[in-house]
Design an enzyme around this catalytic site. Structure first.
Site, PDB file in Angstrom:
ATOM      1  N   LYS A  83     133.064  36.645   7.534  1.00 43.67           N
ATOM      2  CA  LYS A  83     132.395  36.899   6.074  1.00 43.67           C
ATOM      3  C   LYS A  83     133.515  36.376   5.154  1.00 43.67           C
ATOM      4  O   LYS A  83     134.616  36.547   4.892  1.00 43.67           O
ATOM      5  CB  LYS A  83     132.405  38.502   5.897  1.00 43.67           C
TER       6      LYS A  83
HETATM    7  O1  G3P Z   1     129.375  45.450   2.728  1.00 40.78           O
HETATM    8  C1  G3P Z   1     129.001  45.016   1.480  1.00 40.78           C
HETATM    9  C2  G3P Z   1     128.026  46.044   0.839  1.00 40.78           C
HETATM   10  O2  G3P Z   1     126.888  46.408   1.756  1.00 40.78           O
HETATM   11  C3  G3P Z   1     128.853  46.968   0.179  1.00 40.78           C
HETATM   12  O3  G3P Z   1     128.037  48.061  -0.417  1.00 40.78           O
HETATM   13  O4  G3P Z   1     127.996  50.398  -1.315  1.00 40.78           O
HETATM   14  O5  G3P Z   1     130.036  49.252  -1.355  1.00 40.78           O
HETATM   15  O6  G3P Z   1     128.021  48.479  -2.792  1.00 40.78           O
HETATM   16  P1  G3P Z   1     128.467  49.066  -1.613  1.00 40.78           P
END
Ligand code: G3P
Length: 218
Positions: A83
């Site tokens: 990633k």
């Molecule tokens: O892993 C990337 C993403 O899904 C992060 O989500 O909830 O931290 O905005 P969030």
């Protein structure tokens, strides 16, 4: 639509992977911090539990170091997806790793223009963040609609739309209606997807009536 879990919590991964509903895993540095585990160890363990793609994120910001980190992460297991963030150095790294045969997930995507750049850089997955856009008062799902429309307009684009920053089941349903390839969600969201009070009520009634029949199946 493929379902990935967005977590580095081994207990959740083991439990939900056993349901047969989990196609892959995504992690990020914040989720690794939350797990309290050593990054490489936890990625290796996840890859042993889940045969599908497991995203592991580089933590440098310059191309050369990102490339070295990506190559190291890719060696952890055959199902590691590296990633990288959506930056010029990140996309340069994506280009190089993709040409070497390593799958790359480009993360922190907030615009269709960024998604187009990621596709041109050979990304296997683009991760548009719907929840974080909603959080600042914009329409996160509109980004998914735009990216799906753009990618579908070009047969040569093989990049999969991986809906990230998911907050609730409605995000999953809306993204599925748009034809997004993958949704990555916290374990709590996958569990929420099972729930409806009429399911609970209906099951209780069926079981009560069955008990009255006095019969057994086994
Ligand atoms: O892993 C990337 C993403 O899904 C992060 O989500 O909830 O931290 O905005 P969030």
């Amino acid at each position: 639509m493929k379902f990935f879990l967005d977590t580095a919590e081994i207990n959740d991964i083991r439990e939900l992977a056993a349901s047969g509903l989990v196609d892959g895993i995504t992690t990020n540095p914040s989720l690794v911090l939350k797990s309290g585990r050593q990054f490489v160890d936890v990625v290796r363990e996840i890859c042993e539990i889940v045969p599908g793609p497991v995203s592991a994120e580089v933590i440098s910001t310059d191309h050369e170091t990102m490339l070295a980190e990506g190559r190291k992460l890719a060696k952890i297991a055959a199902n590691v997806v590296v990633k990288v963030p959506l930056t010029p150095d990140g996309l340069k790294t994506c280009n190089k790793l993709s040409k070497e045969g390593t799958k790359v997930n480009v993360t922190l995507c907030f615009t269709p223009a960024q998604a187009l750049l990621a596709a041109k850089s050979g990304a296997a997955y683009i991760s548009p963040f719907v929840g974080r856009l909603d959080d600042i008062g914009t329409d996160g799902m509109k980004l998914i609609a735009d990216v799906v429309q753009i990618y579908r307009a070009y047969a040569h684009i093989k990049t999969e739309v991986l809906v990230a920053s998911v907050r609730h089941p409605i995000h999953i349903i809306e993204a599925a209606k748009l034809g997004a390839d993958v949704a990555t969600m916290p374990p709590s969201v996958l569990r929420q997807m099972f729930n409806h009070p009429l399911t609970d009520k209906g099951l209780a009634a069926f079981l009560a009536d069955w008990a009255k029949t006095g019969q057994k199946i086994l």
